[in-house]
Design a protein around this motif. Structure first.
Motif, mmCIF file in Angstrom:
data_model
loop_
_atom_site.group_PDB
_atom_site.id
_atom_site.type_symbol
_atom_site.label_atom_id
_atom_site.label_comp_id
_atom_site.label_asym_id
_atom_site.label_seq_id
_atom_site.Cartn_x
_atom_site.Cartn_y
_atom_site.Cartn_z
ATOM 1 N N LYS A 196 0.820 -1.216 0.000
ATOM 2 C CA LYS A 196 0.000 0.000 0.000
ATOM 3 C C LYS A 196 0.851 1.262 0.000
ATOM 4 N N LYS A 197 1.999 1.218 0.674
ATOM 5 C CA LYS A 197 2.835 2.412 0.779
ATOM 6 C C LYS A 197 3.559 2.712 -0.519
ATOM 7 N N GLN A 198 4.054 1.665 -1.183
ATOM 8 C CA GLN A 198 4.805 1.867 -2.422
ATOM 9 C C GLN A 198 3.934 1.723 -3.659
ATOM 10 N N ASN A 199 2.666 1.388 -3.437
ATOM 11 C CA ASN A 199 1.715 1.219 -4.544
ATOM 12 C C ASN A 199 2.250 0.224 -5.578
ATOM 13 N N LYS A 200 2.715 -0.936 -5.062
ATOM 14 C CA LYS A 200 3.262 -1.985 -5.925
ATOM 15 C C LYS A 200 2.498 -3.286 -5.712
ATOM 16 N N VAL A 201 2.489 -4.117 -6.746
ATOM 17 C CA VAL A 201 1.864 -5.430 -6.671
ATOM 18 C C VAL A 201 2.908 -6.485 -7.042
ATOM 19 N N TYR A 202 2.984 -7.539 -6.240
ATOM 20 C CA TYR A 202 3.929 -8.627 -6.499
ATOM 21 C C TYR A 202 3.169 -9.939 -6.490
ATOM 22 N N GLN A 203 3.342 -10.721 -7.543
ATOM 23 C CA GLN A 203 2.727 -12.038 -7.638
ATOM 24 C C GLN A 203 3.805 -13.079 -7.863
ATOM 25 N N ASP A 204 3.612 -14.249 -7.300
ATOM 26 C CA ASP A 204 4.581 -15.315 -7.512
ATOM 27 C C ASP A 204 3.929 -16.657 -7.181
ATOM 28 N N THR A 205 4.578 -17.703 -7.655
ATOM 29 C CA THR A 205 4.123 -19.072 -7.411
ATOM 30 C C THR A 205 5.282 -19.867 -6.834
ATOM 31 N N GLY A 206 4.993 -20.628 -5.786
ATOM 32 C CA GLY A 206 6.018 -21.442 -5.164
ATOM 33 C C GLY A 206 5.641 -22.914 -5.185
ATOM 34 N N ASN A 207 6.641 -23.766 -5.159
ATOM 35 C CA ASN A 207 6.395 -25.206 -5.078
ATOM 36 C C ASN A 207 7.290 -25.792 -3.987
ATOM 37 N N LEU A 208 7.226 -27.102 -3.855
ATOM 38 C CA LEU A 208 7.990 -27.814 -2.834
ATOM 39 C C LEU A 208 7.732 -27.220 -1.453
ATOM 40 N N ILE A 209 6.485 -26.810 -1.217
ATOM 41 C CA ILE A 209 6.178 -26.157 0.044
ATOM 42 C C ILE A 209 5.926 -27.186 1.145
ATOM 43 N N GLY A 210 6.263 -26.791 2.349
ATOM 44 C CA GLY A 210 5.811 -27.538 3.518
ATOM 45 C C GLY A 210 4.441 -27.025 3.890
ATOM 46 N N ILE A 211 3.486 -27.907 4.086
ATOM 47 C CA ILE A 211 2.132 -27.471 4.371
ATOM 48 C C ILE A 211 1.406 -28.482 5.256
ATOM 49 N N GLU A 212 0.728 -27.969 6.270
ATOM 50 C CA GLU A 212 -0.126 -28.777 7.140
ATOM 51 C C GLU A 212 -1.431 -28.021 7.336
ATOM 52 N N ILE A 213 -2.554 -28.726 7.211
ATOM 53 C CA ILE A 213 -3.878 -28.178 7.475
ATOM 54 C C ILE A 213 -4.537 -29.121 8.466
ATOM 55 N N VAL A 214 -4.625 -28.691 9.723
ATOM 56 C CA VAL A 214 -5.085 -29.573 10.803
ATOM 57 C C VAL A 214 -6.366 -29.004 11.414
#
Length: 320
Positions: A302-320
Motif C-alpha cells: 500500500k505504501k509503495q503502490n506496488k503489486v507482487y505475484q509469484d508461485t512457489g512449489n515444494l512447500i511444507g504445508i499442514e492443514i489440521v
C-alpha cells in the motif's frame, strides 16, 4: 533467559520438565528439486514415555514425474540426547544438528539415511526488542501451550546424503529451519513454508492457529514474507488482520492485511505423509504434512503502490 528467547535454536527447556516436548525442523531440498527431506530431532518428556527421537519426511520425484512421500519416527533413549549452546549442537544417537552442518545416520524398516550437509548463511527474521522472535511479545508470556521459532527462512546447502544406497546431491540446494516447544501443538492450525518461488530470493512462512490463553482462546497468526530483501510481517501482535476465505483438508486461501500491505496466500497439498505431533506432552497425534505442495501469493504494498505475484512449489504445508 532473554538470550534463549531471542535465539530460539537453543534448547529452551530442560530434561527435568514434565509433559513437555521440544523439536527442531530442518528442511532440505536438492538443487534439481527432485528430493526434499526434513529431519525433526527432539525430546518428549511425557511421564512414563520419556525419550528422544528423530522424525523424517522424504519426498522424491521419479523419472516419470511421480511423487512419493515416506515418513518415519525413530525412537532413542532420553540419555542418547545431548546438547550445548556455545556453539549450538544437538546430538541424538549418531545424529548431530548444528548451525553450520547436520550429520545423520538413521535406519528403520524402510530407509537407511546417512551423510553430512553443510548449512550456508541463515536468512534471519527481524527481531526488535519488543518482538524478539517470530512470536513477538508472546515470546515473553510464560506457560503458553506451544512456542514457535523461525531460525532460517532460506539458506544454501553443501554435500550429499545416501538414502538406501543411492547418493543424492544437495549442493546448491535450499534449506529452512524452525522449531516448536511446549506441551501440545494447537488442536487446529494451518502451517505453510516455501522458499522455492520463481524469484529465488522470495521466502514465506505462515501459521494460523487456535491458541488457548489462560481461560480464553483466540485465533493467533503469524506470517513473514521476504521479497527483494524487504520483510513483510503480518501478526496478531502488530495490528494485522486475517481472513480464511476457503479451507478444505487439502487446500486453503488466506488473506492477511495491515496498514502497510495486503497478502493473499493460496496453498495446496499435492502429496503428503503422516508425522507424529505432540498432544498434552505426548508424541501421539498423527498429522498430515506435504513437502511438495504448491502456493501462490499476491502482495499489494500500500505504501509503495506496488503489486507482487509469484508461485512457489515444494512447500511444507499442514492443514489440521
Amino acid at each position: 533467559m532473554f538470550e534463549k528467547i531471542k535465539n530460539p535454536i537453543l534448547f529452551q527447556g530442560n530434561l527435568n520438565k514434565k509433559n513437555y516436548f521440544e523439536g527442531w525442523y530442518f528442511k532440505q531440498v536438492s538443487f534439481d528439486e527432485k528430493t526434499s527431506i526434513s529431519f525433526i530431532p527432539g525430546v518428549n518428556l511425557f511421564s512414563g514415555d520419556e525419550h528422544s527421537f528423530v522424525q523424517y519426511i522424504y519426498m522424491n520425484l521419479n523419472e516419470r514425474n511421480e511423487k512419493t512421500t515416506k515418513t518415519g519416527y525413530i525412537r532413542y533413549r532420553l540419555d542418547e540426547f545431548s546438547y550445548q549452546n556455545e556453539p549450538f549442537l544437538v546430538q541424538i544417537g549418531q545424529n548431530i544438528f548444528t548451525e553450520s552442518f547436520i550429520s545423520v545416520r538413521l535406519k528403520d524398516e524402510q530407509f537407511m539415511i546417512q551423510g553430512k550437509l553443510g548449512l550456508g548463511t541463515f536468512q534471519s527474521i527481524k527481531k526488535p526488542l519488543l518482538a524478539p522472535s517470530i512470536m513477538g511479545g508472546f515470546a515473553y508470556v510464560p506457560k503458553m501451550e506451544c512456542y514457535h521459532g523461525v531460525i532460517s527462512m532460506n539458506h544454501r546447502l553443501q554435500g550429499s546424503l545416501t538414502i538406501n544406497n543411492k547418493d543424492i546431491e544437495f549442493t546448491n540446494g535450499k534449506g529452512y529451519i524452525e522449531k516448536d516447544w511446549g506441551t501440545s501443538f494447537p488442536k487446529e492450525y494451518i502451517w505453510i513454508h516455501s522458499n522455492h518461488f520463481k524469484d529465488p530470493s522470495t521466502s514465506l512462512f505462515l501459521s494460523v492457529a487456535h491458541i488457548p490463553f489462560h481461560v480464553k482462546t483466540f485465533k493467533g497468526f503469524i506470517c513473514n514474507l521476504i521479497v527483494n530483501d524487504k520483510e513483510y510481517r503480518f501478526a496478531t501482535y502488530n495490528n494485522s488482520k486475517v481472513s480464511i476465505l476457503d479451507q478444505t483438508k487439502d487446500s486453503v486461501t488466506i488473506v492477511f492485511t495491515n496498514k502497510e500491505a495486503e497478502l493473499t496466500v493460496k496453498g495446496l497439498i499435492t502429496c503428503s505423509g503422516e508425522l507424529i505431533a505432540p498432544e498434552n506432552g505426548s508424541m501421539n497425534k498423527a498429522i498430515k504434512e506435504g513437502l511438495s505442495g504448491e502456493v501462490t501469493i499476491l502482495l499489494k504494498d500500500k505504501k509503495q503502490n506496488k503489486v507482487y505475484q509469484d508461485t512457489g512449489n515444494l512447500i511444507g504445508i499442514e492443514i489440521v
